[in-house]
Motif scaffolding. Structure first.
Motif, mmCIF file in Angstrom:
data_model
loop_
_atom_site.group_PDB
_atom_site.id
_atom_site.type_symbol
_atom_site.label_atom_id
_atom_site.label_comp_id
_atom_site.label_asym_id
_atom_site.label_seq_id
_atom_site.Cartn_x
_atom_site.Cartn_y
_atom_site.Cartn_z
ATOM 1 N N SER A 39 7.644 24.390 40.383
ATOM 2 C CA SER A 39 6.847 23.380 39.890
ATOM 3 C C SER A 39 6.481 23.344 38.239
ATOM 4 O O SER A 39 6.159 22.449 37.715
ATOM 5 C CB SER A 39 5.952 22.759 40.709
ATOM 6 O OG SER A 39 4.773 23.679 40.653
ATOM 7 N N ARG A 88 12.433 22.167 43.062
ATOM 8 C CA ARG A 88 11.409 21.279 42.240
ATOM 9 C C ARG A 88 11.061 20.158 43.004
ATOM 10 O O ARG A 88 12.252 19.385 43.384
ATOM 11 C CB ARG A 88 11.782 21.069 41.027
ATOM 12 C CG ARG A 88 11.847 22.271 40.026
ATOM 13 C CD ARG A 88 12.417 21.636 38.691
ATOM 14 N NE ARG A 88 12.648 22.793 37.540
ATOM 15 C CZ ARG A 88 13.193 22.745 36.699
ATOM 16 N NH1 ARG A 88 13.706 21.664 36.097
ATOM 17 N NH2 ARG A 88 13.467 23.721 35.947
ATOM 18 N N GLY A 89 9.944 19.837 43.329
ATOM 19 C CA GLY A 89 9.562 18.493 43.981
ATOM 20 C C GLY A 89 9.963 18.404 45.475
ATOM 21 O O GLY A 89 9.634 17.590 46.121
ATOM 22 N N THR A 100 7.666 28.114 44.976
ATOM 23 C CA THR A 100 7.340 26.684 44.831
ATOM 24 C C THR A 100 6.312 26.376 43.646
ATOM 25 O O THR A 100 6.683 25.506 43.064
ATOM 26 C CB THR A 100 6.544 26.154 46.250
ATOM 27 O OG1 THR A 100 5.091 26.999 46.380
ATOM 28 C CG2 THR A 100 7.376 26.180 47.313
#
Ligand code: PLP
Ligand SMILES: N[C@@H](CCOP(=O)(O)O)C(=O)O
Length: 469
Positions: free
Chosen positions: A240, A47-48, A236
């Motif tokens: 997210s 995440r991120g 991804t």
């Protein structure tokens, strides 16, 4: 990592050899011998994170020791540094729980850039290390060709030959293939459909003498490295949106089944995907197969989403192999029946295993136009016709999990269809400002294997030098 062929009669290869091989020598497609596993913790940690960092994590087990880690990192960073959006593949919300994953921020405005920008770097690297040259061949219904030409133009070690169906690609797609000006690029209009172009490519790979002589490599999604690179954006996007702490569904506009097979691979690697939804246009062979358990050709129709006008869906073979318990003999039988009679029946256990993971739906030209118009009116968001096929089908499958529809192309690649649907003409980005005025260079050939092989043999440096990969 070792790779095996779906037809079980080709040598087991490592990553670098699979990368250069394209199609396996038995006519099958390579898949990893075992799926790498990513834990919930691994996924939470994505995440991120920058796209290139996640890509490196996902790709490393597939590449194994065939490429030094520092070299792989440099290639991944360079590939994703070429994208116009810092997130590479951003998510845009179009409904309460519906998102479009925009995959068109690369050099040629379609999702093919995501894999192709990396593939060209990987191939050049391996060829340089081996002191070898290769002849790259590809078939395109419009987007793979432009992406491959942008990625391989001016490559020192390869000549690239792209076959496209004459009169069946959009003017923007055609010009992306015909205006590069690079000496190693050869765009060829074939009298036929995309399926004819793809059959010519496979026939060249199955002609072992020509394959050797030309040091043939492929850039279609028959090449495992294409699928591998496309797995990354499922991770991804899901991370997210809160994965692994909630499941996500994906709807994928589908033709050659490469993009959605990458989603299936992500699931096999531990990503908690709820449903994978196959979205087709009127060329709905995959939707019919899920309904009936029978894969049956009926002829290709020209639609407003021309890149998906496909009937021989190459990567479905990879799914048949996996869903059928890796029974290569059964895959060989089905592919033989398809070649002989244009259809085959899936074994009951195989179709049940497919239905357990996938749903499918079809969208007509009228629905696609209405979806483009509706999206612009309700969300001020302009869809391309391929993404619109996905959104139309996804809208029928919205449930508890967030839904991500893959945004596979920029609307400006298909301005006529978009304008006809919503009255607004999408603008090409500044990188394409002079595209429609550049000089075009391409040749035309009949749908004939010996004509295509002779054309390539005359122009390929690998053939002239007699150097093979
Ligand atoms: C814009 C676009 N959307 C969707 C697809 C379908 O992707 P796949 O062939 O991986 O199923 C393609 C090409 O096939 C495409 O070019
Ligand atoms: N839609 C594709 C068809 C070829 O698919 P690929 O993913 O196998 O290269 C295209 O635009 O050419």
């Amino acid at each position: 990592m070792e790779y095996v062929s779906t037809r079980g009669e080709a040598p087991v290869l490592g990553f670098a050899d699979v990368l250069l091989a394209g199609l396996a020598t038995d006519g099958g497609l390579y898949v990893p011998k075992a799926w790498p596993a990513f834990s919930s913790e691994d996924i939470r940690a994505m995440r991120g994170q920058p796209y290139a960092d996640v890509a490196l994590k996902i790709l490393t087990p597939f590449v194994g020791s065939d490429i030094a880690p520092a070299d792989l990192k440099a290639m991944v960073d360079a590939a994703y540094g070429s994208f116009r959006h810092p997130a590479v593949a951003p998510l845009v919300q179009i409904g309460p729980s519906h998102f479009v994953l925009e995959l068109f921020h690369g050099p040629t405005l379609a999702f093919k850039d995501v894999a192709m920008q990396l593939l060209s770097r990987l191939m050049d690297h391996v060829l340089r290390e081996r002191g070898a040259n290769a002849t790259i061949v590809g078939a395109t219904s419009g987007d793979t060709g432009g992406a491959a030409i942008a990625a391989f133009a001016e490559s020192e070690r390869t000549d690239i030959f792209i076959l496209f169906p004459k009169g069946r690609v959009s003017p923007v797609q055609q010009r992306q293939m015909t205006t590069s000006g690079a000496a190693n690029v050869h765009a060829v209009a074939v009298e036929g459909t995309f399926d004819d172009c793809q059959a010519l490519i496979k026939a060249m790979f199955n002609d072992q003498r020509f394959r050797q002589k030309a040091a043939l490599s492929g850039v279609n999604s028959i090449n495992w490295a294409r699928i591998m690179a496309q797995i990354v954006y499922y991770f991804t996007a899901a991370a997210s949106l809160g994965s692994p702490d909630r499941t996500i569904s994906f709807t994928v506009p589908t033709g050659n089944f490469g993009d959605i097979f990458a989603g299936y691979a992500a699931k096999r690697m531990g990503l908690p995907i709820d449903r994978l939804i196959i979205a087709t246009n009127e060329n709905d062979i995959l939707a019919r197969t899920l309904d009936s358990g029978r894969y049956e050709k009926t002829g290709v129709h020209a639609t407003t989403s021309p890149s998906m006008d496909i009937e021989i869906s190459s990567n479905f073979e990879r799914l048949l192999f996996e869903a059928g318990g890796r029974d290569a003999e059964s895959v060989r039988r089905m592919m033989q029946q398809l070649a002989q009679s244009g259809s085959f029946a899936l074994p009951e256990a195989t179709i049940s295993a497919i239905r357990a993971e996938f749903d499918a739906g079809r969208s007509t030209r009228a629905e696609v136009a209405e979806t483009i118009r509706g999206s612009l009116v309700s969300s001020a968001y302009m869809l391309d016709p391929h993404t619109a096929v996905g959104v139309a089908v996804a809208d029928r499958h919205l449930a508890d999990s967030p839904m991500v529809t893959l945004g596979t192309a920029h609307p400006a690649k298909f301005p006529d269809a978009v304008k006809a649907a919503c009255g607004v003409s999408p603008e090409l980005p500044p990188s394409h400002a002079d595209l429609m005025t550049r000089r075009e260079t391409f040749d035309s050939l009949p749908n004939d294997l010996s004509a295509v092989e002779a054309y390539i043999a005359e122009r390929s440096r690998a053939v002239r030098k007699g150097v093979t990969a």
